[in-house]
Every structure is written in C-alpha cells, then in structure tokens.
Design an enzyme around this catalytic site. Structure first.
Site, PDB file in Angstrom:
ATOM      1  N   MET A   1       0.820  -1.190   0.047  1.00 41.53           N
ATOM      2  CA  MET A   1      -0.204   0.006   0.000  1.00 41.53           C
ATOM      3  C   MET A   1       0.839   1.374   0.058  1.00 41.53           C
ATOM      4  SD  MET A   1      -2.703   1.315   2.640  1.00 41.53           S
ATOM      5  CE  MET A   1      -1.475   1.816   3.911  1.00 41.53           C
ATOM      6  N   PRO A   2       0.985   1.655  -1.069  1.00 41.03           N
ATOM      7  CA  PRO A   2       1.997   3.152  -1.049  1.00 41.03           C
ATOM      8  C   PRO A   2       1.159   4.366  -0.551  1.00 41.03           C
ATOM      9  CG  PRO A   2       1.868   1.991  -3.265  1.00 41.03           C
ATOM     10  CD  PRO A   2       0.864   1.205  -2.594  1.00 41.03           C
ATOM     11  N   PHE A   3       1.845   4.970   0.254  1.00 41.65           N
ATOM     12  CA  PHE A   3       1.031   6.188   0.833  1.00 41.65           C
ATOM     13  C   PHE A   3       2.031   7.400   0.450  1.00 41.65           C
ATOM     14  CE2 PHE A   3       1.127   9.119   4.373  1.00 41.65           C
ATOM     15  CZ  PHE A   3      -0.175   9.485   4.525  1.00 41.65           C
TER      16      PHE A   3
ATOM     17  N   HIS B   1      -2.717   5.469  -1.904  1.00 37.00           N
ATOM     18  CA  HIS B   1      -3.224   6.587  -1.299  1.00 37.00           C
ATOM     19  C   HIS B   1      -2.357   7.930  -1.022  1.00 37.00           C
ATOM     20  CE1 HIS B   1      -6.200   3.982   0.754  1.00 37.00           C
ATOM     21  NE2 HIS B   1      -5.301   3.072   0.638  1.00 37.00           N
TER      22      HIS B   1
END
Length: 68
Positions: free
Chosen positions: A1-3, A41
C-alpha cells in the site's frame, strides 16, 4: 500500500491541480513500482504561507516582497 504525503503551500493550488497531482503520482507508482491503483493513497496537506518557512523567512513574507 503506497502512501504519499505531499505538503505544499496554497499558491496556484486548485481542485484541478490537486486532481492532476494525484493522477500523475498514481500513474508513476503504477509504472515504476508496478502498484495497483486501488492500493495507492495520496494525501495533500495544504500549509498556509504564514506557516511555512524557507531560507530563514516565512514564505508569506518572501512572496510579499516579490509582489512589491
């Protein structure tokens, strides 16, 4: 999940430019890291010029001097 958390001042920032940033950051993460768009995100924190300092001065003061 890249943020991704982008902090920027209000100058030249519209809904359209924010949408473009989100779109292009997402495209880059998909292309470079092979991430799925639905896992990305991105948060844009908008900081008032009076709350951002650079090179020993408030950005608000620097911009005011540039306008004068």
């Amino acid at each position: 999940m890249p943020f991704v958390n982008l902090k920027t001042t209000t100058t030249n920032l519209t809904r359209e430019t924010k949408a473009q940033v989100v779109r292009e950051f997402s495209e880059t993460l998909v292309r470079v890291l092979g991430k799925k768009p639905e896992s990305i995100h991105i948060v844009i924190d908008v900081v008032e010029d009076e709350n951002w300092g650079h090179a020993g001065s408030l950005v608000a003061d620097t911009r005011k001097l540039a306008r004068d």
